[in-house]
Design an enzyme around this catalytic site. Structure first.
Site, PDB file in Angstrom:
ATOM      1  N   GLY A  27      22.085  53.102  28.855  1.00  0.00           N
ATOM      2  CA  GLY A  27      23.520  52.742  28.761  1.00  0.00           C
ATOM      3  C   GLY A  27      24.466  53.255  29.288  1.00  0.00           C
ATOM      4  CG  HIS A 108      26.087  63.350  18.905  1.00  0.00           C
ATOM      5  ND1 HIS A 108      26.709  64.561  18.566  1.00  0.00           N
ATOM      6  CD2 HIS A 108      26.205  62.329  18.044  1.00  0.00           C
ATOM      7  CE1 HIS A 108      27.407  64.371  17.573  1.00  0.00           C
ATOM      8  NE2 HIS A 108      27.100  63.079  16.989  1.00  0.00           N
ATOM      9  CG  ASP A 191      31.249  64.661  19.416  1.00  0.00           C
ATOM     10  OD1 ASP A 191      31.846  64.730  20.345  1.00  0.00           O
ATOM     11  OD2 ASP A 191      30.546  63.693  18.728  1.00  0.00           O
TER      12      ASP A 191
END
Length: 340
Positions: A27, A108, A191
């Site tokens: 993606g 992440h 984040d």
């Protein structure tokens, strides 16, 4: 705590030399990492479930496999699928095919930090987190520079995890412009907070509140849209380029005076306390569990939130106004459509 910016010269070990790399997911981030690493001379394959992403990876010239097959073939596995599907993907297709000495990476820290994914102790766990969307990571690499990135090590089974993380960051172009070392805890919590309290949640709520105040006071919705949303980009670009100082130097004295006088009336100490509550829900895992549980239940909350947002008046007004501004949204070709 002050951290030191690092660059290509600081990447001392070509830790990915001779390694077969599997990028899991194709993606937004997946296509950028894979293409940049390939252009940096790395041996990259793609692991992805059948569908549009599988077809796109093959079209882009990659050897493309199922996730399980790619994991078996690889020494370094970077998981770049959406956060909410990583746990089931890992447990079903990645974990059974890992070997001692492999390295598993993430962009992440969500699933590692909140322990939805637990990697065996004999496998390295690292992070390379570019601070920008995938199409920008790719485009800036092609232009000869890159997007800054954070890197981290969660588990160092081989003694080489940091070198792998740094070499990965170099391969995607991030070390050209700067790397910052962090931890999984710090990257994940900061984040999520930034997204929720400021960049996405805080910003959209502020814009919508401003729009409602103006329209409820009788002002035209079209004019309200321009004042609270359209001009946002102009201001943010100035802050991005030179901080608050450049923005304030670029606006009128009237606007600057109003900034100082009225900003604190809107963002009060109570708002700061609300932000602390948001941070607490991130730190204690409440947000993460709510998000994952909603996904497992079929996304009823997320679906309802999306429907509610789509029906906001500001969205309908903006859609009509943007038709008269063909220059809006044309900056990054159609990469969003291709890789999302």
């Amino acid at each position: 705590m002050t951290v030191q910016m690092e660059y290509e010269k600081d990447v001392k070990v070509a830790a990915l030399d001779g390694k077969k790399i599997a990028v899991i997911g194709y993606g937004s981030q997946g296509h950028a990492h894979a293409q940049n690493l390939r252009d940096s001379g790395r041996d990259v394959i793609i692991g992805v479930r059948p569908g549009k992403s599988f077809d796109k990876a093959k079209e882009d010239g990659f050897d493309t496999y199922t996730v399980a097959e790619a994991t078996k073939l690889a020494d370094v596995i970077m998981i770049l699928a959406p956060d909410e599907i990583q746990q089931e993907l890992y447990e079903a297709e990645i974990a059974p095919n890992l070997e001692a000495g492999n390295a598993v990476g993430f962009a992440h820290g969500f699933n590692i930090h909140f322990e939805f994914i637990k990697v065996p102790a004999d496998v390295d766990v690292f992070m390379c987190a570019p601070k920008g969307p995938g199409h920008l990571v790719r485009r800036t690499y092609e232009e000869g520079f890159g997007v800054p990135a954070l890197y981290a090590v969660y588990q160092d089974a081989t003694g080489n995890a940091k070198n792998i993380a740094m070499d990965w960051c170099k391969g995607v172009g991030a070390a050209r412009v700067g790397l910052l070392e962090t931890t999984y805890k710090e990257e994940t919590e900061e984040d999520l907070f930034g997204e929720q309290a400021v960049l996405c949640g805080g910003l959209t709520a502020l814009i919508e509140a401003g729009f409602e105040v103006l329209t409820e006071a009788g002002y035209a919705p079209e004019l309200a849209y321009f004042e609270v949303l359209h001009e946002m980009k102009l201001i943010v670009d100035l802050i991005y380029e030179g901080g608050f100082k450049k923005m304030r130097q670029s606006i009128s004295n009237t606007a600057e005076y109003g900034d100082y006088v009225s900003g604190p009336r809107v963002i009060t100490e109570q708002v700061k306390e609300n932000m602390k509550a948001v941070l607490a829900d991130i730190q204690n895992g409440k947000f993460a569990n709510d998000f994952v549980n909603d996904y497992k239940a079929g996304r009823p909350k997320l679906t309802a939130y999306r429907e509610q947002a789509a029906n906001l008046e500001i969205e309908k007004v903006g859609a009509e106004l943007r038709k008269a501004m063909p220059f809006v949204g044309k900056n990054d070709d159609d990469a969003f459509k291709i890789y999302n």
